[in-house]
Design an enzyme around this catalytic site. Structure first.
Site, mmCIF file in Angstrom:
data_model
loop_
_atom_site.group_PDB
_atom_site.id
_atom_site.type_symbol
_atom_site.label_atom_id
_atom_site.label_comp_id
_atom_site.label_asym_id
_atom_site.label_seq_id
_atom_site.Cartn_x
_atom_site.Cartn_y
_atom_site.Cartn_z
ATOM 1 N N CYS A 39 0.829 -1.224 0.000
ATOM 2 C CA CYS A 39 0.000 0.000 0.000
ATOM 3 C C CYS A 39 0.856 1.263 0.000
ATOM 4 O O CYS A 39 0.364 2.344 -0.317
ATOM 5 C CB CYS A 39 -0.933 0.012 1.208
ATOM 6 S SG CYS A 39 -1.979 -1.437 1.279
ATOM 7 N N HIS B 67 -3.782 7.011 2.023
ATOM 8 C CA HIS B 67 -4.040 5.706 1.399
ATOM 9 C C HIS B 67 -5.435 5.250 1.816
ATOM 10 O O HIS B 67 -5.791 5.316 2.994
ATOM 11 C CB HIS B 67 -2.989 4.696 1.875
ATOM 12 C CG HIS B 67 -3.381 3.287 1.627
ATOM 13 N ND1 HIS B 67 -3.747 2.838 0.379
ATOM 14 C CD2 HIS B 67 -3.508 2.216 2.466
ATOM 15 C CE1 HIS B 67 -4.067 1.560 0.461
ATOM 16 N NE2 HIS B 67 -3.938 1.150 1.716
ATOM 17 N N ASN C 7 -10.266 -0.663 -1.495
ATOM 18 C CA ASN C 7 -8.824 -0.473 -1.285
ATOM 19 C C ASN C 7 -8.082 -1.041 -2.503
ATOM 20 O O ASN C 7 -8.017 -2.255 -2.676
ATOM 21 C CB ASN C 7 -8.436 -1.205 0.005
ATOM 22 C CG ASN C 7 -6.955 -1.122 0.330
ATOM 23 O OD1 ASN C 7 -6.128 -0.864 -0.546
ATOM 24 N ND2 ASN C 7 -6.619 -1.354 1.580
#
Ligand code: ACO
Length: 331
Positions: free
Chosen positions: A113, A258, A288
């Site tokens: 990520c 994020h 996500n």
């Protein structure tokens, strides 16, 4: 010394929309549970034949058009992904080929990520040192083909989506804009807190029927630990960036965290004391998308007029590894 300006942004998400209600057909879950715990309402999943490289190419073409540049202007490619099309080589070289480039270097970054922020850190160093003038930086992910969409994998399967985001970075002599700093970190003590165990080169064969039976080729996560560390490390690394630049939270015009989980982003926002209009959230529509969340959100923020010349933009990421990082950019 030049600094690094973002001169173009682009993104691509697959056309197939997967709603929370659709997920209830595959696993024991509910729209209510998913929205309350994650903020996600729908995500995009690829259909057969779409590759990470092709999504990256589409996002890159959009970013190049936005920058009014041609692929031939790119001196280097940096690409973040945890879900490459193949074990090797990385997606970067496939993207290089598909953009019609012949010999520019292509570097894949494996920081999950945090891949986009890690990649920005590398590209910024290259540009400031004069090694390369224009760098294409991409975050891309296909999560959907690697998820356990049965009830066994529901804690993770509801979170992830597919997509790509890209930026064109170029050297600028304009002192009033560009990347002010990047700060990146990792803590390998938590490597197995969010990981995929198989396939693994530690084993021969790298994946067995038993691995598949046990679901070791699917990601696993200790969600509470990820939550706890994310909401600590993200505010911390934003503060580290601000202190390094003699700035304060109040100086931030836009924060792009994020998009891990809306509850994580809300907690980070709360801990920093930022108002809603200064924080970008699009996880409700895309889930996500790992290395792609920040460049997708950035491309959308630009197009919805949320960034203006002179604004202070802060990017912050946290993910598997654990890895985390921040960037401050004068827009
Ligand atoms: N639908 C319905 N029930 C579910 C689902 C689901 N999709 N997933 C888990 N549950 C159940 C669990 O089985 C558990 O049931 P039990 O009590 O009978 O055992 C119950 O819900 C509660 O599970 P918890 O894990 O305690 O749920 P929690 O409130 O912690 O929420 C979550 C889970 C959302 C994953 C949370 O831990 C979290 O937000 N973690 C952060 C991790 C994250 O968002 N990671 C994103 C990817 S990593 C990154 O990008 C940095």
């Amino acid at each position: 010394m030049p600094s690094t300006a973002i001169v173009g942004t682009g993104f691509y998400v697959p056309e197939r929309v997967v709603t929370n209600d659709e997920l209830t057909r595959y696993m024991d879950t509910s729209d209510e549970w998913i929205v309350e715990r994650t903020g996600i309402r729908e995500r995009r999943w690829v259909t057969d034949g779409m590759s990470g490289t092709e999504m990256a190419r589409r996002a890159s073409v959009m970013a190049l058009e936005d920058a009014r540049m041609a692929a031939a202007d790119i001196d280097a490619i940096v690409l973040g992904t945890l879900s490459p099309d193949h074990f090797f080589p990385g997606n970067g070289v496939f993207l290089q080929r598909d953009l019609g480039l012949e010999s520019v270097p292509a570097l894949d970054i494996r920081a999950q990520c945090s891949g986009f922020v890690y990649g920005l850190s590398v590209a910024d160093a290259w540009i400031r040192s004069g090694q390369f003038r224009t760098v294409l930086l991409v975050g891309v992910e296909i999560q959907s083909t690697g998820l356990d969409i049965s009830t066994r994998g529901r804690d993770l399967a509801v979170l992830f989506g597919d997509g790509a985001g890209a930026v064109v970075l170029t050297a600028t002599e304009d002192d009033d804009r560009g990347v002010l700093s990047t700060h990146i970190h990792s803590d390998g003590r938590y490597a197995e807190t969010l990981w995929t165990e198989a396939a693994s080169s530690r084993k021969n064969p790298r994946i067995s029927a038993e691995d598949i039976e046990a679901g070791r080729h699917f990601p696993t996560m200790t969600g509470k630990d990820v939550f706890k560390h994310a909401v600590t490390r993200m505010p911390e690394v934003v503060q580290e960036a601000l202190a390094a630049n003699d700035l304060e939270v109040a100086d931030i015009d836009l924060l792009i965290p994020h998009q891990a989980n809306l509850r994580i982003s809300k907690m980070v926002q709360h801990r920093l004391g930022l108002p809603d209009h200064k924080v970008v959230n699009n996880i409700d529509r895309y889930g996500n998308t790992t290395a792609a969340t920040i460049p997708i959100a950035l491309a959308e923020a630009v197009r919805s007029d949320r960034l203006h010349a002179g604004d202070l933009l802060c990017l912050v990421a946290f993910g598997s590894g654990f890895t985390w990082g921040s960037a401050l950019i004068r827009w």
